[in-house]
Design a protein around this motif. Structure first.
Motif, PDB file in Angstrom:
ATOM      1  N   ALA A  90       0.850  -1.191   0.000  1.00 25.66           N
ATOM      2  CA  ALA A  90       0.000   0.000   0.000  1.00 25.66           C
ATOM      3  C   ALA A  90       0.882   1.235   0.000  1.00 25.66           C
ATOM      4  O   ALA A  90       1.977   1.239   0.570  1.00 25.66           O
ATOM      5  N   LEU A  91       0.425   2.283  -0.658  1.00 27.56           N
ATOM      6  CA  LEU A  91       1.132   3.555  -0.577  1.00 27.56           C
ATOM      7  C   LEU A  91       0.971   4.135   0.830  1.00 27.56           C
ATOM      8  O   LEU A  91      -0.056   3.910   1.484  1.00 27.56           O
ATOM      9  N   PRO A  92       1.968   4.870   1.308  1.00 25.15           N
ATOM     10  CA  PRO A  92       1.888   5.435   2.665  1.00 25.15           C
ATOM     11  C   PRO A  92       0.616   6.269   2.855  1.00 25.15           C
ATOM     12  O   PRO A  92       0.306   7.140   2.048  1.00 25.15           O
ATOM     13  N   GLY A  93      -0.095   5.966   3.907  1.00 18.81           N
ATOM     14  CA  GLY A  93      -1.294   6.727   4.246  1.00 18.81           C
ATOM     15  C   GLY A  93      -2.546   6.322   3.506  1.00 18.81           C
ATOM     16  O   GLY A  93      -3.633   6.854   3.791  1.00 18.81           O
ATOM     17  N   ALA A  94      -2.449   5.364   2.582  1.00 20.90           N
ATOM     18  CA  ALA A  94      -3.618   5.017   1.765  1.00 20.90           C
ATOM     19  C   ALA A  94      -4.713   4.350   2.588  1.00 20.90           C
ATOM     20  O   ALA A  94      -5.887   4.744   2.520  1.00 20.90           O
ATOM     21  N   ALA A  95      -4.355   3.322   3.351  1.00 23.31           N
ATOM     22  CA  ALA A  95      -5.359   2.625   4.150  1.00 23.31           C
ATOM     23  C   ALA A  95      -5.995   3.573   5.165  1.00 23.31           C
ATOM     24  O   ALA A  95      -7.212   3.533   5.392  1.00 23.31           O
ATOM     25  N   ALA A  99      -9.944   4.685   5.426  1.00 23.89           N
ATOM     26  CA  ALA A  99     -10.676   4.574   6.693  1.00 23.89           C
ATOM     27  C   ALA A  99     -11.262   5.919   7.108  1.00 23.89           C
ATOM     28  O   ALA A  99     -12.406   5.995   7.590  1.00 23.89           O
ATOM     29  N   GLU A 100     -10.500   7.005   6.902  1.00 21.75           N
ATOM     30  CA  GLU A 100     -10.986   8.329   7.274  1.00 21.75           C
ATOM     31  C   GLU A 100     -12.165   8.751   6.394  1.00 21.75           C
ATOM     32  O   GLU A 100     -13.148   9.316   6.885  1.00 21.75           O
ATOM     33  N   LEU A 101     -12.070   8.462   5.101  1.00 24.09           N
ATOM     34  CA  LEU A 101     -13.172   8.790   4.188  1.00 24.09           C
ATOM     35  C   LEU A 101     -14.450   8.050   4.587  1.00 24.09           C
ATOM     36  O   LEU A 101     -15.536   8.639   4.600  1.00 24.09           O
ATOM     37  N   ARG A 102     -14.315   6.791   4.912  1.00 19.14           N
ATOM     38  CA  ARG A 102     -15.486   6.022   5.353  1.00 19.14           C
ATOM     39  C   ARG A 102     -15.985   6.531   6.702  1.00 19.14           C
ATOM     40  O   ARG A 102     -17.209   6.556   6.950  1.00 19.14           O
ATOM     41  N   GLY A 103     -15.046   6.953   7.551  1.00 21.55           N
ATOM     42  CA  GLY A 103     -15.424   7.515   8.834  1.00 21.55           C
ATOM     43  C   GLY A 103     -16.187   8.829   8.707  1.00 21.55           C
ATOM     44  O   GLY A 103     -16.962   9.196   9.592  1.00 21.55           O
ATOM     45  N   GLN A 104     -15.965   9.521   7.585  1.00 27.49           N
ATOM     46  CA  GLN A 104     -16.706  10.755   7.291  1.00 27.49           C
ATOM     47  C   GLN A 104     -18.108  10.461   6.769  1.00 27.49           C
ATOM     48  O   GLN A 104     -18.869  11.386   6.488  1.00 27.49           O
ATOM     49  N   GLY A 105     -18.443   9.180   6.623  1.00 25.69           N
ATOM     50  CA  GLY A 105     -19.769   8.802   6.149  1.00 25.69           C
ATOM     51  C   GLY A 105     -19.862   8.616   4.647  1.00 25.69           C
ATOM     52  O   GLY A 105     -20.970   8.554   4.092  1.00 25.69           O
ATOM     53  N   ARG A 106     -18.735   8.523   3.978  1.00 26.48           N
ATOM     54  CA  ARG A 106     -18.718   8.355   2.524  1.00 26.48           C
ATOM     55  C   ARG A 106     -18.518   6.891   2.148  1.00 26.48           C
ATOM     56  O   ARG A 106     -17.834   6.141   2.857  1.00 26.48           O
ATOM     57  N   LYS A 107     -19.100   6.478   1.029  1.00 28.68           N
ATOM     58  CA  LYS A 107     -18.818   5.171   0.461  1.00 28.68           C
ATOM     59  C   LYS A 107     -17.509   5.268  -0.320  1.00 28.68           C
ATOM     60  O   LYS A 107     -17.256   6.263  -1.011  1.00 28.68           O
ATOM     61  N   VAL A 108     -16.673   4.240  -0.235  1.00 29.28           N
ATOM     62  CA  VAL A 108     -15.416   4.197  -0.968  1.00 29.28           C
ATOM     63  C   VAL A 108     -15.404   2.959  -1.864  1.00 29.28           C
ATOM     64  O   VAL A 108     -15.655   1.841  -1.389  1.00 29.28           O
ATOM     65  N   VAL A 109     -15.106   3.182  -3.142  1.00 30.97           N
ATOM     66  CA  VAL A 109     -15.030   2.087  -4.113  1.00 30.97           C
ATOM     67  C   VAL A 109     -13.640   2.089  -4.744  1.00 30.97           C
ATOM     68  O   VAL A 109     -13.174   3.127  -5.231  1.00 30.97           O
ATOM     69  N   ARG A 164     -23.315  14.331  -9.001  1.00 31.25           N
ATOM     70  CA  ARG A 164     -22.752  15.500  -8.322  1.00 31.25           C
ATOM     71  C   ARG A 164     -22.275  15.158  -6.914  1.00 31.25           C
ATOM     72  O   ARG A 164     -21.721  16.014  -6.222  1.00 31.25           O
ATOM     73  N   GLN A 165     -22.478  13.912  -6.491  1.00 30.72           N
ATOM     74  CA  GLN A 165     -22.021  13.473  -5.169  1.00 30.72           C
ATOM     75  C   GLN A 165     -20.792  12.558  -5.268  1.00 30.72           C
ATOM     76  O   GLN A 165     -20.416  11.922  -4.296  1.00 30.72           O
ATOM     77  N   ILE A 166     -20.165  12.502  -6.455  1.00 29.99           N
ATOM     78  CA  ILE A 166     -19.022  11.618  -6.664  1.00 29.99           C
ATOM     79  C   ILE A 166     -17.718  12.414  -6.663  1.00 29.99           C
ATOM     80  O   ILE A 166     -17.610  13.460  -7.293  1.00 29.99           O
ATOM     81  N   ALA A 167     -16.720  11.871  -5.974  1.00 28.18           N
ATOM     82  CA  ALA A 167     -15.339  12.331  -6.111  1.00 28.18           C
ATOM     83  C   ALA A 167     -14.531  11.174  -6.683  1.00 28.18           C
ATOM     84  O   ALA A 167     -14.689  10.032  -6.251  1.00 28.18           O
ATOM     85  N   ALA A 213      -3.272  10.546   0.651  1.00 31.40           N
ATOM     86  CA  ALA A 213      -3.400  10.895   2.066  1.00 31.40           C
ATOM     87  C   ALA A 213      -4.005  12.278   2.264  1.00 31.40           C
ATOM     88  O   ALA A 213      -4.559  12.578   3.325  1.00 31.40           O
ATOM     89  N   GLU A 214      -3.924  13.138   1.219  1.00 29.85           N
ATOM     90  CA  GLU A 214      -4.455  14.502   1.319  1.00 29.85           C
ATOM     91  C   GLU A 214      -5.947  14.590   0.986  1.00 29.85           C
ATOM     92  O   GLU A 214      -6.573  15.635   1.188  1.00 29.85           O
ATOM     93  N   LEU A 215      -6.519  13.502   0.459  1.00 24.84           N
ATOM     94  CA  LEU A 215      -7.908  13.574  -0.015  1.00 24.84           C
ATOM     95  C   LEU A 215      -8.942  13.773   1.093  1.00 24.84           C
ATOM     96  O   LEU A 215      -9.870  14.578   0.901  1.00 24.84           O
ATOM     97  N   PRO A 216      -8.848  13.105   2.239  1.00 25.02           N
ATOM     98  CA  PRO A 216      -9.871  13.336   3.274  1.00 25.02           C
ATOM     99  C   PRO A 216      -9.979  14.799   3.705  1.00 25.02           C
ATOM    100  O   PRO A 216     -11.091  15.302   3.897  1.00 25.02           O
ATOM    101  N   ALA A 217      -8.845  15.484   3.813  1.00 27.89           N
ATOM    102  CA  ALA A 217      -8.887  16.893   4.192  1.00 27.89           C
ATOM    103  C   ALA A 217      -9.521  17.740   3.108  1.00 27.89           C
ATOM    104  O   ALA A 217     -10.281  18.671   3.395  1.00 27.89           O
ATOM    105  N   LEU A 218      -9.233  17.412   1.852  1.00 29.42           N
ATOM    106  CA  LEU A 218      -9.833  18.155   0.737  1.00 29.42           C
ATOM    107  C   LEU A 218     -11.354  18.030   0.771  1.00 29.42           C
ATOM    108  O   LEU A 218     -12.073  19.034   0.634  1.00 29.42           O
TER     109      LEU A 218
END
Length: 220
Positions: A90-95, A99-109, A164-167, A213-218
């Motif tokens: 895994a790339l550093p910070g990826a997992a 986890a943070e994105l899912r913790g924000q209530g988002r689905k991750v695919v 419009r709800q997809i990143a 790793a910067e995506l959850p903050a964005l």
């Protein structure tokens, strides 16, 4: 953003030249040796089309379906051997980012240009079978990148209400094209993989990040 569609190799998973090594083996299986006049233009095409469905790349390079399938089989065997030998991380910070994105209530695919067999090999090597809400390969979506099918299939399979709800995030121009063609308002390129910032922006990146790793903050 209710749904985050992430690429694997080069975005969440380190590539470290594995695709090129596996392609070299596949080309050799069809009689094209590294260093030959034929080989270099083929490798350049592989680099330019990183992110595309691998069978589509081989159809372009070898023409006849039988040759393309032979090349794809050889590619997968070589890639699987590399993964089994421990060349997959895994790339550093990826997992943590997932986890943070899912913790924000988002689905991750998690999506890929590999076959399901290769995608599963990577997921098993990383212990990532349950890291995301869903994983998709091109055969399960209709068409691979640069078409919008992977992102739109992710939307349908997760019950997301609107494009419009997809990143979308990835390391290649083809990832960016997938996101823009799907109508995603956030299409983030990351600089941990195949293509540079100029290529990512040319193909529609709305943001360019140092890593996933910067995506959850964005999005947060």
């Amino acid at each position: 953003m209710r749904l985050v569609v992430l690429d694997m190799a080069g975005t969440t998973v380190a590539d470290d030249g594995l695709v090129e090594q596996a392609f070299t083996a596949a080309a050799a299986a069809l009689g094209v040796e590294a260093g030959s006049p034929e080989f270099d233009p083929m490798l350049a095409h592989v680099r330019a089309t990183m992110g595309e469905s691998k069978i589509s790349v081989f159809r372009h390079l070898f023409g006849a379906e039988e040759k393309a399938q032979r090349a794809n089989t050889a590619f997968e065997a070589a890639y699987h051997d590399l993964v089994d030998a421990g060349h997959c991380a895994a790339l550093p910070g990826a997992a943590e980012a997932i986890a943070e994105l899912r913790g924000q209530g988002r689905k991750v695919v998690l999506t890929t240009g590999f076959s399901r067999a290769t995608q599963d090999r990577i997921l098993d090597a990383l212990g990532w079978r349950s890291v995301a809400d869903l994983t998709l390969c091109p055969a399960e979506a209709g068409r691979g990148r640069p078409y919008p099918d992977l992102a739109l299939t992710a939307l349908l399979r997760t019950g997301t209400d609107s494009v419009r709800q997809i990143a979308v995030a990835g390391d290649t121009g083809y990832d960016m094209l997938t996101g823009t063609r799907a109508g995603a308002p956030v299409v983030a390129g990351v600089l941990t993989g195949a293509h540079d910032e100029a290529r990512l922006r040319a193909d529609g990146a709305t943001h360019v990040l140092g890593s996933i790793a910067e995506l959850p903050a964005l999005l947060g």
